[in-house]
Scaffold this active site. Structure first.
Site, short mmCIF file in Angstrom:
data_model
loop_
_atom_site.label_atom_id
_atom_site.label_comp_id
_atom_site.label_asym_id
_atom_site.label_seq_id
_atom_site.Cartn_x
_atom_site.Cartn_y
_atom_site.Cartn_z
N ASP A 1 -12.45 -46.32 32.93
CA ASP A 1 -11.91 -45.78 34.18
C ASP A 1 -11.46 -46.93 35.06
O ASP A 1 -11.80 -48.10 34.81
CB ASP A 1 -12.98 -44.97 34.92
CG ASP A 1 -13.45 -43.77 34.13
OD1 ASP A 1 -12.60 -43.12 33.50
OD2 ASP A 1 -14.65 -43.46 34.16
N LYS B 1 0.80 -38.13 59.55
CA LYS B 1 0.71 -39.05 58.41
C LYS B 1 0.83 -38.23 57.13
O LYS B 1 0.50 -37.03 57.11
CB LYS B 1 -0.60 -39.84 58.41
CG LYS B 1 -1.85 -39.08 57.99
CD LYS B 1 -2.99 -40.06 57.76
CE LYS B 1 -4.23 -39.35 57.21
NZ LYS B 1 -5.00 -38.64 58.24
#
Length: 904
Positions: free
Chosen positions: A329, A434
């Site tokens: 990962d 945002k």
């Protein structure tokens, strides 16, 4: 209908519950009906069966047979010492089985201790009152209150939600927080925003959910159940031990049978032949191999534990050293799992986030980052979503606290990909937004440059898109920011709870906005990872990143840490699903690969294909969906900090620090363990020849038996054990991580090892022991052909000299076996102090056996003169000199295989 498709009222009716929660009586009834809310551990063998398994593997069976024949011999012809031999062999089997079982049991207990570090209680509403109850005691129909930081205890249908965000990474592998809602949602429950699944975490906000599945009925539990269908198979070392043992057992049986038959041909009695056959079989079977291998693996696991790697099964120690591919990962393993603001783009260029913010644009940009934000700073800690926490921290460090009164919020969701907050400040009301750059740019009509609001032309848009791509190519997660002055404060009543109400406000507020700039956030790579990657490349180990992040970010991080240097093959999840196994196998041949936008089920397929290619695969994982892949891999590696219990149960190794560099350290330890096993096998096998040659002389040349069966067992299980263990504790050789992984078809008991032990070192030791035997007999006046009774003093002194010769030359042999090719003067005499301690104990034991009356009685020995010791020492010097010569030839004509350190 699925529960996610129902209205709040229908949910209560379906689950026979109410807004007041269940009564205590109903809770007890449902607890009896549905059982405790627990994820049952992945089904495995019972403790009794696992302990019994230590008594029934192949090498143990071989030793059981040897013990059986010893007891049979004692029964048919008592007084030959076979009872003691049989008991000693049984003791070896029992001690080894108990030791191995204990080591693995202790590792499991350490795992259980990790899981019990924190109690897991939840806030449940029952009979109108809220109280804390153990998570194991909740039942379907219970109302659970959720708040930031809580772990979801069961599968819940949300009925109240206030800016509630959930991290579904343990279940889906996606690390990005997802906003939850309560409105009915048609479709698959796994994709539903009104469901909070067991094992996930509340990142921010709060809410209330009603339990509809507990324990093994949850999505978490169903995946855990699937893990039982995956069969891990034997480790490479287990396979090699089985093969090596079979070879040795067959050789011993064939040789024993051959000389048993040969004895009749030369006129010996049945019992003489039978005892001889048992003796030579015992001599050729290395009884000390089993406990020595076990102890070496145990020492390796203990060294790994000190380096933050918890090994659950001893055989996994060596498997790590065989790894050819690591599937890893990204978030938290290669990176720190700690989001920070890395770059700021405003006024046409990049500004470092810690620079003095003198410009009006950058000040407004950071003001927007602070106010369009649900994270908070309390008790000297930042709390909330990791991305929002990073933005708030950077803004506070730049501007300090920013006073404002929030008027409304249009929350982020996956469709809009943005969030807007309305605030009242000095001078009026402002909307701050945002979101994803491509979404926010489409809503902006102006751009702020050096504090001035200017129209956003097509050329400006192109420049902004290029800036966005530039930041993404740095491995950053990029957010865009915009603001808009409001003519009047927007009343909070206009923001409805449902999506339709939000869309009305969004269409009025989120238009003709002013673009302010970009902020690039980064989960920084762990500082030790680049060096660890370099070591893997130098060791010939391929690393494949499998991440849920986008390909641009993944590729940029991969370049930063040195994972890729050329042009890698990058496969995204959408393309992965469309590829056949053969197409993927062709792609997997590439030296550099990245899989992006992947889910844990994709990871399972990658692991299976790699194993089909003959690779030895290590795979990392932390979520419950990773469990099948962890169990399928040769080495499943779970995260000790962020990993779920199911992932830890399915894995072979647990990273106590969630750090990729720890995997590399463990691989180095695994390779060292394998090297050390070969070292002490050479040492142990070398003594088989001086144990077997006396029996050959006995039957072929009609001489007294130079070595008794008990004396052979003394060497194998007594004097040889500690020096062999000292070899098992050898430190990694300097070049161990510059060599390629051992080949799949490479045998533990290969020809070079057998030839060195049986054809080179062993004959020198055999010459020493036979010389010692005949030296004492000759000095005592013995003549050829004279048979001596077992109680004759001269005979006992001669066998004692034979035994002593083996011990003396084995002292030299332990130094010779410290390396198969490096000179002892290079490795150093004193770099392994355990060898000297082992030799001291070995010699003390030998002196006891030779000179103490009790040792004489048990092992049929007798004291020998100092001169006998002195005439045997030159053989030890001869062995060391011959071995140094052999190593010199090897170094000169057979250079070691290495992998270039900068190779991918």
């Amino acid at each position: 209908m699925n529960i996610n498709e129902l209205t709040k009222e229908d949910v209560f009716r379906t689950l026979v519950a109410s807004a007041q929660g269940l009564s205590p009586e109903e809770v007890r009834r449902r607890l009896a009906e549905f059982g405790r809310n627990e994820i049952t551990a992945v089904k495995g063998k019972s403790l009794v069966l696992r302990l019994l398994g230590q008594f029934t593997h192949f090498l143990a069976i071989v030793l059981w047979l040897a013990a059986f024949f010893s007891f049979l011999s004692e029964y048919l012809k008592p007084g030959e010492g076979m009872l003691t031999l049989g008991l000693a062999i049984v003791a070896v089997i029992v001690i080894n089985a108990v030791f191995t079982f204990t080591q693995e049991y202790r590792a499991e207990k350490a795992l259980e201790a990790l899981k019990k570090l924190l109690p897991f209680n939840v806030k449940a509403i029952r009979s109108g009152k809220e109280s804390e109850v153990p998570a194991e005691e909740i039942v379907p129909g219970d109302l659970i209150r959720l708040a930031e930081g809580d772990k979801v205890p069961a599968d819940l249908r949300l009925i109240e939600s206030s800016a509630l965000k959930v991290n579904n990474a343990p279940l889906t592998g996606e690390s990005e927080s997802i906003l939850r809602s309560i409105a009915p949602f048609p479709g698959d429950p796994i994709d539903s925003p009104n469901i909070a699944f067991a094992g996930t975490t509340i990142v921010s906000g709060n809410g209330v959910g009603i339990v509809f599945a507990t324990g093994m009925r949850t999505e978490f539990g169903r995946i855990a159940l699937l893990t039982e269908t995956v069969t891990p198979g034997l480790s490479p070392l287990q396979k090699e031990i089985v093969k090596a043992t079979r070879i040795v057992a067959v050789i011993a049986a064939v040789v024993g049978a051959f000389f048993f038959i040969l004895g009749f041909a030369i006129g010996r009695t049945f019992w003489a032949n039978f005892i001889f056959a048992i003796g030579i079989t015992v001599a050729l079977i290395p009884e000390g191999m089993l406990p020595t291998v076990t102890l070496a693996l145990a020492m390796g696991s203990q060294r790994m534990a000190k380096r933050k790697a918890l090994i659950k099964t001893l055989s996994s120690v060596e498997t790590l050293g065989s790894v050819t591919v690591i599937c890893t990962d990204k978030t938290g393993t290669l990176t720190q799992n700690n989001m920070v603001v890395a770059k700021v783009w405003a006024d046409g260029g990049i500004i470092e986030p810690n620079a003095a913010l003198t410009g009006a644009t950058t000040r407004l940009l950071f003001t927007t980052a602070a106010l369009c934000n649900n994270a908070r700073f309390t008790d000297n800690q930042y709390r909330g979503d990791p991305t929002e926490t990073a933005l708030l921290k950077a803004a506070r460090e730049a501007l300090g606290d920013i006073p404002a009164k929030r008027l409304f919020e249009i929350p982020f969701d996956s469709d809009r990909k943005m969030m807007t907050i309305g605030c009242a400040r000095e001078g009026g009301a402002t909307a701050f937004s945002k979101g994803a750059p491509e979404r926010l740019l489409s809503l902006c009509s102006h751009v702020m440059i050096n504090g001035e609001r200017k129209p956003l032309e097509d050329a400006n848009r192109e420049e902004l898109i290029n800036a966005d791509h530039m930041l993404m190519d740095m491995g950053l997660r990029v957010l865009a920011f915009a603001s808009k002055e409001l003519s009047a404060p927007a009343p909070s009543s206009r923001v409805k709870e449902n999506a339709e109400g939000e869309e009305v406000v969004a269409s009025e507020i989120e238009k003709e906005m002013t673009f302010l700039g970009f902020i690039g956030l980064q989960d920084p790579p762990r500082p030790e990872v680049p060096e660890a990657i370099k070591k893997c490349h130098g060791a010939g180990i391929r690393i494949i990143m499998i991440t849920g992040d986008g390909s641009r970010t993944a590729l940029a991080i991969a370049r930063q840490i040195g994972l890729v240097k050329g042009t890698p093959v990058v496969i995204e999840g959408s393309a992965f699903d469309l590829m056949t196994d053969q197409e993927l196998l062709d792609k997997l041949a590439s030296p550099e690969m990245i899989f992006s936008r992947m889910t844990p089920k994709h990871k399972m397929r990658v692991v299976s294909l790699l194993k089909d290619k003959g690779e030895v695969v290590a795979v990392t994982g932390d979520g419950v969906n990773d469990a099948p892949a962890l169990k399928k891999a040769d080495i499943g590696i779970s995260m000790g900090i962020t990993g779920t219990d199911v992932a830890k149960e399915a894995s072979n190794m647990i990273l106590l620090d969630d750090n990729f560099a720890t995997i590399v350290n463990a691989v180095e330890e695994g390779r060292t363990v394998y090297e050390n096993i070969k070292k002490f096998l050479t040492y142990i096998f070398a003594s088989n020849i001086p144990e077997a040659v006396p029996y050959l002389g006995y039957i072929l040349f009609n001489i007294p038996l130079p070595l008794t069966i008990l004396q052979i067992l003394l060497v194998d299980l007594g004097t040889d054990m500690l020096p062999a263990l000292a070899l098992g504790a050898e430190k990694p050789t300097p070049g161990v991580m510059q060599q390629p992984p051992r080949k799949v078809n490479e045998r533990l008991l290969n020809f070079p090892l057998v030839a060195r032990a049986y054809l080179f070192l062993g004959p020198i030791e055999a010459a020493a022991c036979m010389f010692g035997f005949f030296w004492v007999l000759g000095a005592g006046g013995w003549t050829w052909g004279t048979l001596l009774p077992a109680t004759n003093l001269l005979y006992m002194q001669a066998t004692t000299a034979c035994l002593t010769a083996i011990i003396i030359v084995q002292v030299a042999n332990v130094f010779a076996c410290r390396s198969s090719r490096e000179s002892l003067f290079t490795t150093g005499f004193f770099t392994n102090k355990l060898i000297f301690a082992a030799i001291a104990v070995e010699m003390a034991l030998q002196i006891f056996i030779v000179y103490h009356p009790y040792g004489n009685e048990v092992f049929s020995t007798a004291p020998i003169s100092l001169n006998t010791w002195l005439v045997l020492i030159p053989f030890a010097i001869l062995l060391l000199a011959a071995e140094e010569g052999r190593k010199l030839v090897m170094r000169r004509f057979r250079p070691p295989l290495t992998v270039a350190s900068d190779s991918p």
